[in-house]
Each structure stands twice: as C-alpha cells, then as structure tokens.
Motif scaffolding. Structure first.
Motif, mmCIF file in Angstrom:
data_model
loop_
_atom_site.group_PDB
_atom_site.id
_atom_site.type_symbol
_atom_site.label_atom_id
_atom_site.label_comp_id
_atom_site.label_asym_id
_atom_site.label_seq_id
_atom_site.Cartn_x
_atom_site.Cartn_y
_atom_site.Cartn_z
ATOM 1 N N ASP A 125 43.425 65.528 47.291
ATOM 2 C CA ASP A 125 43.578 65.213 48.705
ATOM 3 C C ASP A 125 42.972 66.358 49.498
ATOM 4 O O ASP A 125 43.139 67.533 49.147
ATOM 5 C CB ASP A 125 45.062 65.069 49.063
ATOM 6 C CG ASP A 125 45.677 63.829 48.433
ATOM 7 O OD1 ASP A 125 45.131 62.736 48.648
ATOM 8 O OD2 ASP A 125 46.697 63.955 47.734
ATOM 9 N N LEU A 126 42.272 66.013 50.547
ATOM 10 C CA LEU A 126 41.676 66.984 51.454
ATOM 11 C C LEU A 126 42.194 66.708 52.853
ATOM 12 O O LEU A 126 42.380 65.541 53.224
ATOM 13 C CB LEU A 126 40.144 66.869 51.434
ATOM 14 C CG LEU A 126 39.486 67.221 50.107
ATOM 15 C CD1 LEU A 126 38.184 66.467 49.931
ATOM 16 C CD2 LEU A 126 39.258 68.720 50.031
ATOM 17 N N ARG A 127 42.417 67.779 53.621
ATOM 18 C CA ARG A 127 42.825 67.601 55.017
ATOM 19 C C ARG A 127 42.195 68.693 55.866
ATOM 20 O O ARG A 127 41.907 69.792 55.399
ATOM 21 C CB ARG A 127 44.347 67.620 55.151
ATOM 22 C CG ARG A 127 44.970 68.982 54.933
ATOM 23 C CD ARG A 127 46.457 68.961 55.158
ATOM 24 N NE ARG A 127 47.016 70.293 54.972
ATOM 25 C CZ ARG A 127 48.305 70.575 54.965
ATOM 26 N NH1 ARG A 127 49.188 69.612 55.135
ATOM 27 N NH2 ARG A 127 48.720 71.813 54.792
ATOM 28 N N TRP A 128 41.996 68.338 57.135
ATOM 29 C CA TRP A 128 41.441 69.252 58.124
ATOM 30 C C TRP A 128 41.818 68.723 59.483
ATOM 31 O O TRP A 128 42.311 67.596 59.609
ATOM 32 C CB TRP A 128 39.926 69.400 57.957
ATOM 33 C CG TRP A 128 39.172 68.101 58.088
ATOM 34 C CD1 TRP A 128 38.578 67.601 59.215
ATOM 35 C CD2 TRP A 128 38.922 67.117 57.068
ATOM 36 N NE1 TRP A 128 37.985 66.384 58.959
ATOM 37 C CE2 TRP A 128 38.189 66.067 57.640
ATOM 38 C CE3 TRP A 128 39.260 67.025 55.715
ATOM 39 C CZ2 TRP A 128 37.781 64.951 56.924
ATOM 40 C CZ3 TRP A 128 38.854 65.905 55.003
ATOM 41 C CH2 TRP A 128 38.118 64.889 55.603
ATOM 42 N N ASP A 129 41.617 69.533 60.502
ATOM 43 C CA ASP A 129 41.919 69.074 61.861
ATOM 44 C C ASP A 129 41.126 67.812 62.144
ATOM 45 O O ASP A 129 39.894 67.834 62.113
ATOM 46 C CB ASP A 129 41.565 70.150 62.899
ATOM 47 C CG ASP A 129 42.551 71.303 62.879
ATOM 48 O OD1 ASP A 129 43.651 71.148 62.326
ATOM 49 O OD2 ASP A 129 42.199 72.372 63.419
ATOM 50 N N GLY A 187 41.119 64.968 60.298
ATOM 51 C CA GLY A 187 40.709 64.103 59.206
ATOM 52 C C GLY A 187 41.402 64.389 57.893
ATOM 53 O O GLY A 187 42.063 65.413 57.727
ATOM 54 N N SER A 188 41.218 63.464 56.980
ATOM 55 C CA SER A 188 41.736 63.617 55.628
ATOM 56 C C SER A 188 40.955 62.683 54.714
ATOM 57 O O SER A 188 40.293 61.753 55.180
ATOM 58 C CB SER A 188 43.226 63.302 55.571
ATOM 59 O OG SER A 188 43.449 61.941 55.872
ATOM 60 N N ARG A 194 40.909 61.209 50.293
ATOM 61 C CA ARG A 194 41.384 61.224 48.911
ATOM 62 C C ARG A 194 40.195 60.866 48.033
ATOM 63 O O ARG A 194 39.514 59.865 48.265
ATOM 64 C CB ARG A 194 42.514 60.229 48.720
ATOM 65 C CG ARG A 194 42.968 60.138 47.269
ATOM 66 C CD ARG A 194 44.246 59.383 47.143
ATOM 67 N NE ARG A 194 45.307 60.364 47.414
ATOM 68 C CZ ARG A 194 46.588 60.125 47.213
ATOM 69 N NH1 ARG A 194 46.991 58.947 46.793
ATOM 70 N NH2 ARG A 194 47.480 61.059 47.449
ATOM 71 N N ALA A 214 38.610 73.345 55.480
ATOM 72 C CA ALA A 214 39.493 72.253 55.064
ATOM 73 C C ALA A 214 40.323 72.712 53.867
ATOM 74 O O ALA A 214 39.959 73.658 53.168
ATOM 75 C CB ALA A 214 38.678 71.010 54.704
ATOM 76 N N GLN A 215 41.440 72.032 53.640
ATOM 77 C CA GLN A 215 42.339 72.377 52.543
ATOM 78 C C GLN A 215 42.362 71.257 51.506
ATOM 79 O O GLN A 215 42.291 70.077 51.857
ATOM 80 C CB GLN A 215 43.758 72.575 53.064
ATOM 81 C CG GLN A 215 43.878 73.683 54.069
ATOM 82 C CD GLN A 215 45.256 73.700 54.709
ATOM 83 O OE1 GLN A 215 45.816 72.657 55.025
ATOM 84 N NE2 GLN A 215 45.805 74.892 54.887
ATOM 85 N N ARG A 244 44.557 69.733 48.114
ATOM 86 C CA ARG A 244 45.809 69.747 47.347
ATOM 87 C C ARG A 244 45.503 69.244 45.942
ATOM 88 O O ARG A 244 45.009 68.132 45.763
ATOM 89 C CB ARG A 244 46.853 68.856 48.014
ATOM 90 C CG ARG A 244 48.175 68.859 47.267
ATOM 91 C CD ARG A 244 49.274 68.191 48.027
ATOM 92 N NE ARG A 244 48.913 66.833 48.406
ATOM 93 C CZ ARG A 244 49.624 66.075 49.220
ATOM 94 N NH1 ARG A 244 50.724 66.541 49.767
ATOM 95 N NH2 ARG A 244 49.239 64.849 49.506
ATOM 96 N N TRP A 261 48.026 74.434 50.689
ATOM 97 C CA TRP A 261 48.661 73.121 50.802
ATOM 98 C C TRP A 261 49.270 72.804 49.445
ATOM 99 O O TRP A 261 48.575 72.365 48.532
ATOM 100 C CB TRP A 261 47.632 72.088 51.213
ATOM 101 C CG TRP A 261 48.141 70.712 51.498
ATOM 102 C CD1 TRP A 261 49.433 70.327 51.720
ATOM 103 C CD2 TRP A 261 47.346 69.523 51.601
ATOM 104 N NE1 TRP A 261 49.487 68.979 51.948
ATOM 105 C CE2 TRP A 261 48.233 68.464 51.897
ATOM 106 C CE3 TRP A 261 45.999 69.259 51.492
ATOM 107 C CZ2 TRP A 261 47.800 67.156 52.058
ATOM 108 C CZ3 TRP A 261 45.551 67.961 51.657
ATOM 109 C CH2 TRP A 261 46.448 66.921 51.948
#
Length: 133
Positions: free
Chosen positions: A6-10, A12-13, A15, A116-117, A119, A130
C-alpha cells in the motif's frame, strides 16, 4: 501475486500486487524476459540492509518505473519509463532498502511523489513511517 503493498501520500493512495525478490538470484533476474505485466502489478526488491543501488534494463522487455524507498518505507526517488534493453545504469540513491518496479507510466498516472509512504512487512525491523497493523 502473493503480496500487496500500500502506498499513500497527500491526496492519494494505491495498492499494488507484487512478487517478492528478496534473495540474490531473484533480484538478479527481476522482471527480465516478461512480455507484459498487469497494470497494477509489480516486483518488490527487498535487501537485507540499506545500501546504494543501481538498476539496468538488460533483457527487460517492457518499460518500467522504479520507486526507491529507504528503511522507513519513504520514497526517496522515482525513475520513470526505464528503456527496455538499456544497459544504462539507473541510480536509486543511498540507504535504499526496497525498490518497487511497476509498469512504465504508472507512477505518473497515480501521481506518486517522492516522500510517499509504503506499508509492507519489509519495514518491520526498522521504524516504519507507516506501520503494518
């Protein structure tokens, strides 16, 4: 595919379904000789410890985006649309623990930025930005 990241950022995200390359042989072969890959699939290269990495596209038939992450799961750099078959070295930076390869153009389509982060359990030994639940 057995794994997901999983990736997330301000703003957006995403999988991504990934194959894992976590030993020398798997990392050396990578995505070579593949003629296609589903849009939201990729390969996650996991190293034993953070190091300086560089990739090339020898024997790789499809364009790829490469996402380089540090030991905390934070994107440090992105190389878009690596040229199939190229022997040019693509530096990912220093202190890289994980590299995500996806279809060329996907990072731009998603709007994935540096910072971006991610998980994934690969970051469990460090202090992940994360954490997995």
């Amino acid at each position: 595919m057995d794994h997901v990241v999983d990736l997330r950022w301000d703003g957006g995200s995403a999988r991504i379904n990934v194959e894992i390359a976590d030993d020398f042989e798997e990392r050396a072969r990578g995505l070579m000789f593949r003629e296609s890959m589903p849009r939201y699939d990729g390969m996650l290269f996991i190293y034993e410890w953070p190091l300086s990495v560089a990739f090339w596209m020898k024997n790789t038939l499809i364009p790829l985006d490469m996402v380089f992450l540090d030991e905390h799961g934070v994107v440090q750099s992105i190389h878009e649309n690596a040229v199939p078959g190229s022997l040019e070295s693509i530096p990912g930076g220093d202190e890289i623990l994980v590299v995500l390869e996806v279809n060329g153009g996907l990072t731009r389509k998603l709007g994935l930025p540096v910072g971006a982060q991610m998980r994934h359990s690969a970051f469990a030994k460090t202090d992940p930005s994360w954490a997995c639940n």
